[in-house]
Design a protein around this motif. Structure first.
Motif, PDB file in Angstrom:
ATOM      1  N   THR A   1      -5.183   1.230   4.118  1.00 14.30           N
ATOM      2  CA  THR A   1      -5.655   0.298   3.110  1.00 14.30           C
ATOM      3  C   THR A   1      -6.698   0.967   2.218  1.00 14.30           C
ATOM      4  O   THR A   1      -7.238   2.021   2.567  1.00 14.30           O
ATOM      5  N   PRO A   2      -7.006   0.366   1.072  1.00 13.69           N
ATOM      6  CA  PRO A   2      -8.036   0.969   0.203  1.00 13.69           C
ATOM      7  C   PRO A   2      -9.392   1.125   0.858  1.00 13.69           C
ATOM      8  O   PRO A   2     -10.164   2.002   0.464  1.00 13.69           O
ATOM      9  N   ASP A   3      -9.729   0.275   1.835  1.00 18.24           N
ATOM     10  CA  ASP A   3     -11.013   0.425   2.512  1.00 18.24           C
ATOM     11  C   ASP A   3     -10.970   1.404   3.676  1.00 18.24           C
ATOM     12  O   ASP A   3     -11.981   1.575   4.371  1.00 18.24           O
ATOM     13  N   GLY A   4      -9.806   2.079   3.900  1.00 20.92           N
ATOM     14  CA  GLY A   4      -9.726   3.146   4.887  1.00 20.92           C
ATOM     15  C   GLY A   4      -9.171   2.773   6.233  1.00 20.92           C
ATOM     16  O   GLY A   4      -9.175   3.604   7.161  1.00 20.92           O
ATOM     17  N   GLU A   5      -8.656   1.567   6.431  1.00 18.97           N
ATOM     18  CA  GLU A   5      -8.098   1.188   7.723  1.00 18.97           C
ATOM     19  C   GLU A   5      -6.712   1.805   7.906  1.00 18.97           C
ATOM     20  O   GLU A   5      -5.864   1.736   7.021  1.00 18.97           O
ATOM     21  N   VAL A   6      -6.486   2.418   9.087  1.00 22.30           N
ATOM     22  CA  VAL A   6      -5.234   3.109   9.392  1.00 22.30           C
ATOM     23  C   VAL A   6      -4.475   2.319  10.448  1.00 22.30           C
ATOM     24  O   VAL A   6      -5.013   2.050  11.539  1.00 22.30           O
ATOM     25  N   SER A   7      -3.242   1.972  10.125  1.00 20.72           N
ATOM     26  CA  SER A   7      -2.384   1.278  11.083  1.00 20.72           C
ATOM     27  C   SER A   7      -1.029   1.948  11.100  1.00 20.72           C
ATOM     28  O   SER A   7      -0.543   2.422  10.065  1.00 20.72           O
ATOM     29  N   ILE A   8      -0.394   1.968  12.283  1.00 23.86           N
ATOM     30  CA  ILE A   8       0.867   2.677  12.490  1.00 23.86           C
ATOM     31  C   ILE A   8       1.873   1.708  13.086  1.00 23.86           C
ATOM     32  O   ILE A   8       1.562   0.951  14.026  1.00 23.86           O
ATOM     33  N   LYS A   9       3.091   1.736  12.531  1.00 18.57           N
ATOM     34  CA  LYS A   9       4.187   0.942  13.083  1.00 18.57           C
ATOM     35  C   LYS A   9       4.772   1.690  14.273  1.00 18.57           C
ATOM     36  O   LYS A   9       5.316   2.806  14.139  1.00 18.57           O
ATOM     37  N   LEU A  10       4.662   1.116  15.465  1.00 14.67           N
ATOM     38  CA  LEU A  10       5.127   1.781  16.678  1.00 14.67           C
ATOM     39  C   LEU A  10       6.626   1.603  16.847  1.00 14.67           C
ATOM     40  O   LEU A  10       7.184   0.545  16.517  1.00 14.67           O
TER      41      LEU A  10
ATOM     42  N   TYR B   1       0.809  -1.222   0.000  1.00 14.66           N
ATOM     43  CA  TYR B   1       0.000   0.000   0.000  1.00 14.66           C
ATOM     44  C   TYR B   1       0.844   1.275   0.000  1.00 14.66           C
ATOM     45  O   TYR B   1       0.379   2.343   0.397  1.00 14.66           O
ATOM     46  N   GLY B   2       2.087   1.193  -0.419  1.00 16.37           N
ATOM     47  CA  GLY B   2       2.918   2.360  -0.636  1.00 16.37           C
ATOM     48  C   GLY B   2       3.521   2.980   0.595  1.00 16.37           C
ATOM     49  O   GLY B   2       4.211   4.001   0.495  1.00 16.37           O
ATOM     50  N   ASN B   3       3.335   2.399   1.789  1.00 20.55           N
ATOM     51  CA  ASN B   3       3.908   2.976   3.005  1.00 20.55           C
ATOM     52  C   ASN B   3       3.884   1.905   4.088  1.00 20.55           C
ATOM     53  O   ASN B   3       2.818   1.380   4.432  1.00 20.55           O
ATOM     54  N   GLU B   4       5.054   1.598   4.640  1.00 18.53           N
ATOM     55  CA  GLU B   4       5.131   0.589   5.684  1.00 18.53           C
ATOM     56  C   GLU B   4       4.971   1.171   7.080  1.00 18.53           C
ATOM     57  O   GLU B   4       4.585   0.456   7.999  1.00 18.53           O
ATOM     58  N   THR B   5       5.248   2.453   7.256  1.00 11.42           N
ATOM     59  CA  THR B   5       5.209   3.046   8.589  1.00 11.42           C
ATOM     60  C   THR B   5       3.787   3.431   8.965  1.00 11.42           C
ATOM     61  O   THR B   5       3.258   3.005   9.995  1.00 11.42           O
ATOM     62  N   ILE B   6       3.149   4.290   8.158  1.00 10.48           N
ATOM     63  CA  ILE B   6       1.735   4.627   8.330  1.00 10.48           C
ATOM     64  C   ILE B   6       1.010   4.037   7.130  1.00 10.48           C
ATOM     65  O   ILE B   6       1.144   4.532   6.015  1.00 10.48           O
ATOM     66  N   ARG B   7       0.258   2.991   7.354  1.00  6.84           N
ATOM     67  CA  ARG B   7      -0.373   2.259   6.265  1.00  6.84           C
ATOM     68  C   ARG B   7      -1.883   2.498   6.300  1.00  6.84           C
ATOM     69  O   ARG B   7      -2.518   2.368   7.351  1.00  6.84           O
TER      70      ARG B   7
ATOM     71  N   ALA C   1       0.968  -1.886  21.130  1.00 11.97           N
ATOM     72  CA  ALA C   1       0.437  -2.416  19.875  1.00 11.97           C
ATOM     73  C   ALA C   1      -0.782  -3.282  20.141  1.00 11.97           C
ATOM     74  O   ALA C   1      -0.853  -4.017  21.129  1.00 11.97           O
ATOM     75  N   ASN C   2      -1.768  -3.203  19.253  1.00 12.35           N
ATOM     76  CA  ASN C   2      -2.964  -4.040  19.331  1.00 12.35           C
ATOM     77  C   ASN C   2      -3.098  -4.950  18.119  1.00 12.35           C
ATOM     78  O   ASN C   2      -4.160  -5.534  17.886  1.00 12.35           O
ATOM     79  N   SER C   3      -2.018  -5.033  17.310  1.00 14.49           N
ATOM     80  CA  SER C   3      -2.007  -5.911  16.156  1.00 14.49           C
ATOM     81  C   SER C   3      -0.632  -6.548  16.054  1.00 14.49           C
ATOM     82  O   SER C   3       0.306  -6.163  16.777  1.00 14.49           O
ATOM     83  N   LYS C   4      -0.499  -7.502  15.182  1.00 11.33           N
ATOM     84  CA  LYS C   4       0.771  -8.212  15.057  1.00 11.33           C
ATOM     85  C   LYS C   4       1.815  -7.321  14.389  1.00 11.33           C
ATOM     86  O   LYS C   4       1.491  -6.332  13.743  1.00 11.33           O
ATOM     87  N   HIS C   5       3.068  -7.749  14.578  1.00 12.92           N
ATOM     88  CA  HIS C   5       4.240  -7.055  14.023  1.00 12.92           C
ATOM     89  C   HIS C   5       4.394  -5.647  14.610  1.00 12.92           C
ATOM     90  O   HIS C   5       4.927  -4.749  13.965  1.00 12.92           O
ATOM     91  N   GLY C   6       3.947  -5.435  15.832  1.00 10.98           N
ATOM     92  CA  GLY C   6       4.137  -4.161  16.515  1.00 10.98           C
ATOM     93  C   GLY C   6       3.384  -2.991  15.900  1.00 10.98           C
ATOM     94  O   GLY C   6       3.858  -1.854  15.965  1.00 10.98           O
ATOM     95  N   ARG C   7       2.204  -3.245  15.370  1.00  6.30           N
ATOM     96  CA  ARG C   7       1.406  -2.197  14.738  1.00  6.30           C
ATOM     97  C   ARG C   7       0.195  -1.891  15.603  1.00  6.30           C
ATOM     98  O   ARG C   7      -0.340  -2.753  16.315  1.00  6.30           O
ATOM     99  N   TYR C   8      -0.242  -0.624  15.488  1.00  5.94           N
ATOM    100  CA  TYR C   8      -1.455  -0.194  16.193  1.00  5.94           C
ATOM    101  C   TYR C   8      -2.472   0.233  15.142  1.00  5.94           C
ATOM    102  O   TYR C   8      -2.185   1.100  14.289  1.00  5.94           O
ATOM    103  N   VAL C   9      -3.674  -0.353  15.201  1.00  2.00           N
ATOM    104  CA  VAL C   9      -4.741  -0.085  14.241  1.00  2.00           C
ATOM    105  C   VAL C   9      -5.750   0.858  14.899  1.00  2.00           C
ATOM    106  O   VAL C   9      -6.263   0.561  15.984  1.00  2.00           O
ATOM    107  N   LEU C  10      -5.999   1.978  14.242  1.00  2.00           N
ATOM    108  CA  LEU C  10      -6.969   2.942  14.752  1.00  2.00           C
ATOM    109  C   LEU C  10      -8.390   2.494  14.412  1.00  2.00           C
ATOM    110  O   LEU C  10      -8.618   1.789  13.418  1.00  2.00           O
TER     111      LEU C  10
END
Length: 548
Positions: free
Chosen positions: A225-234, A217-223, A242-251
């Motif tokens: 998705t096409p459906d609008g989900e925002v996730s951040i690499k902490l 999706y063109g960005n690994e740090t602040i990702r 983090a509330n998701s795998k690989h140390g990511r936080y999904v808003l």
């Protein structure tokens, strides 16, 4: 002895302005939970402190920075965040330092121009009148004395700024110098200390990440998705949140980007680079996310193609845009138009006013059927100093209030989306010559033509390559048209209006052939006297005398 004529400065050729090189869109992060806001605040404060330290290190190095020092800084930041966060921080530091260097160079240029002007006026006798090329002396001894003190102050400032520039030192404030100075005027700004503190901390947060083509999706740090989900690499110190795998936080918020959302979705699905920035508006209490990307600069169309259907000349003023449509021969057609805007209030209000005025201008130009808009290539950076204009405070405020840079950027971007080309012309003498040659001829009983309307005609004619004056001098040898048209109103190949009028006595006959004469000349007609009257009959005397 006659006074020598004023030497006019050389006028630069007109050119078609380049299109925009990137785009930025914004959407609001709605329905954030308290946990989401807590994570965003902690993340912004942590990365903001790292950005401040990195900027301080860069400023301390000055001109000694190199690839090795940059690599060392990035390694230190990577240990406290991540490799991609460290790359975004160092890039932001480079951009901020470069911007400060450009501002420092412009400030030094203004100081040197002020010293030159003040020194020249001090060298003249008191009360000496100036000319159009150079100002005269000061009016009184008191003013002369005050300007000597002003000269010493400018010289001290110039020496200090020049020393900083040679040493590579810049004056940078993360968060903005204006907000920093507001701390000492809280009553005037109508802010309390806690409110100011919240604004100051939010302005120093760092929540932006550059994109990378080929990544998901063109960005690994602040990702996003096409459906609008925002996730951040902490970063590493905040990995426990983090509330998701690989140390990511999904808003919990979803974004859709109503403006240019289709273009954004196409880039995201193709894994093309998109940069994101998350920021907090303390006045409204809202979170926003900006998406931006670059693309190759749009190739400009040829000048002949842009001017094939005429042009709209636009004169930029402090409170409105004066526009007039010109045909292919440089003749103004229709009525002049004015697009007003109000630049009072805050920055958002001013920006909205400029966008609204430009939108109306582009829509009107599109309805006129033209493919180009001619504007002046204005730049008042060297014209705002008090040393140049002296007591003309209102004039300095006038040119300082004209949003020339914002208008250029906005107009270029908005015109590219509508398919209209922007032609930049030299602003020299457009207002003066336009008022001299076009203001009075274009006025009528029911229409008053202002200097700004006349200037828009001059701007359009300069973009088309026509002289601004309405008529040229006839040939020197005689009054014929053997060397072409005596007016600059029409092109040499436009012969539709060239020819003689129909004779008054031959109204029932076919019109005479086109002869290339100037419009308005008549062919030879019958004389009004009997003696000189011409006739197609012949007088013949009869041989017989007829008598009763």
């Amino acid at each position: 002895m006659t006074e020598p004529k004023k030497q006019l400065r050389q006028i630069a050729p007109s050119f078609v302005a380049l299109g925009p090189s990137g785009v930025s869109i914004r959407d609001r992060l709605k329905h954030l939970t308290p946990e989401d806001e807590k994570v965003l605040r902690l993340l912004g404060a942590h990365l903001g402190s790292l950005a401040s330290k990195d900027l301080r290190t860069w400023c301390a190095d000055g001109m000694e920075h190199s690839t090795d020092t940059w690599a060392a800084r990035k390694r230190e930041l990577t240990a406290l965040s991540s490799s991609r966060w460290a790359g975004s921080i160092t890039k932001a530091t480079h951009d901020q330092w470069a911007l400060a260097r450009r501002g420092q160079a412009a400030h030094l240029q203004n100081l040197e121009a002020g010293i030159k002007t003040v020194a020249h006026r001090l060298s003249l006798p008191i009360g000496e009148k100036g000319t159009k090329r150079a100002p005269g002396g000061y009016r009184s001894k008191n003013e002369w004395f005050q300007k000597t003190r002003r000269l010493h102050l400018l010289e001290e400032r110039t020496d200090a700024v020049r020393a900083d520039r040679e040493a590579g030192r810049v004056r940078v404030v993360r968060g903005g110098r204006r907000l920093l100075n507001t701390r000492h005027n809280l009553g005037k700004a109508q802010l309390t200390e806690p409110e100011w503190r919240r604004r100051w901390e939010a302005s120093r947060w760092f929540l932006q990440a550059d994109g990378e083509s080929g990544k998901r999706y063109g960005n690994e740090t602040i990702r996003i998705t096409p459906d609008g989900e925002v996730s951040i690499k902490l970063p590493a110190p905040l990995a426990g949140l983090a509330n998701s795998k690989h140390g990511r936080y999904v808003l919990t918020a979803r974004v859709s980007f109503p403006h240019r959302g289709t273009e954004w979705a196409d880039r995201v699905e193709a894994n093309r680079a998109v940069a994101y920035r998350i920021h907090y508006d303390t006045a409204r209490g809202r979170w926003y996310v900006d998406a931006s990307w670059t693309f190759p600069i749009t190739q400009t169309i040829p000048m002949e193609t842009a001017l094939a259907h005429g042009v709209v000349g636009v004169d930029t003023n402090a409170d409105h845009l004066a526009a007039w449509r010109l045909d292919t021969h440089g003749n103004p057609t229709g009525q002049p138009r004015r697009f007003w805007f109000d630049l009072s209030g805050n920055a958002e209000h001013r920006d909205a006013q400029v966008r609204h005025a430009l939108s109306r201008l582009l829509n009107w130009a599109k309805t006129c059927g033209v493919a180009a808009i001619a504007v002046e290539d204005l730049d008042f950076q060297a014209e705002k100093t008090r040393e140049k204009h002296g007591r003309k405070r209102r004039f300095r405020q006038l040119i300082s209030g004209m949003p020339t840079g914002k208008l250029r950027a906005r107009l270029t971007s908005m015109a590219d989306a509508t398919g209209i080309a922007i032609i930049a012309v030299d602003p020299a003498y457009t207002s003066m010559w336009g008022a001299r040659h076009w203001q009075k001829p274009m006025a009528g009983p029911t229409r008053k033509t202002s200097r700004h309307d006349a200037a828009s005609i001059a701007i359009g004619r300069r973009a088309q390559g026509h002289p601004i004056r309405r008529r040229t001098t006839p040939p020197r040898n005689d009054q014929s048209d053997r060397y072409g048209h005596r007016t600059v109103q029409a092109d040499r190949r436009a012969l539709g209006c060239e020819g003689t009028r129909r004779p008054v006595t031959d109204r029932g006959q076919e019109p005479p052939a086109r002869t290339g004469r100037k419009q308005g000349t008549r062919a030879t007609s019958a004389s009004k006297t009997v003696r000189d009257a011409r006739s197609d009959r012949q007088w013949v005397q009869d041989s017989l005398l007829l008598t009763d």
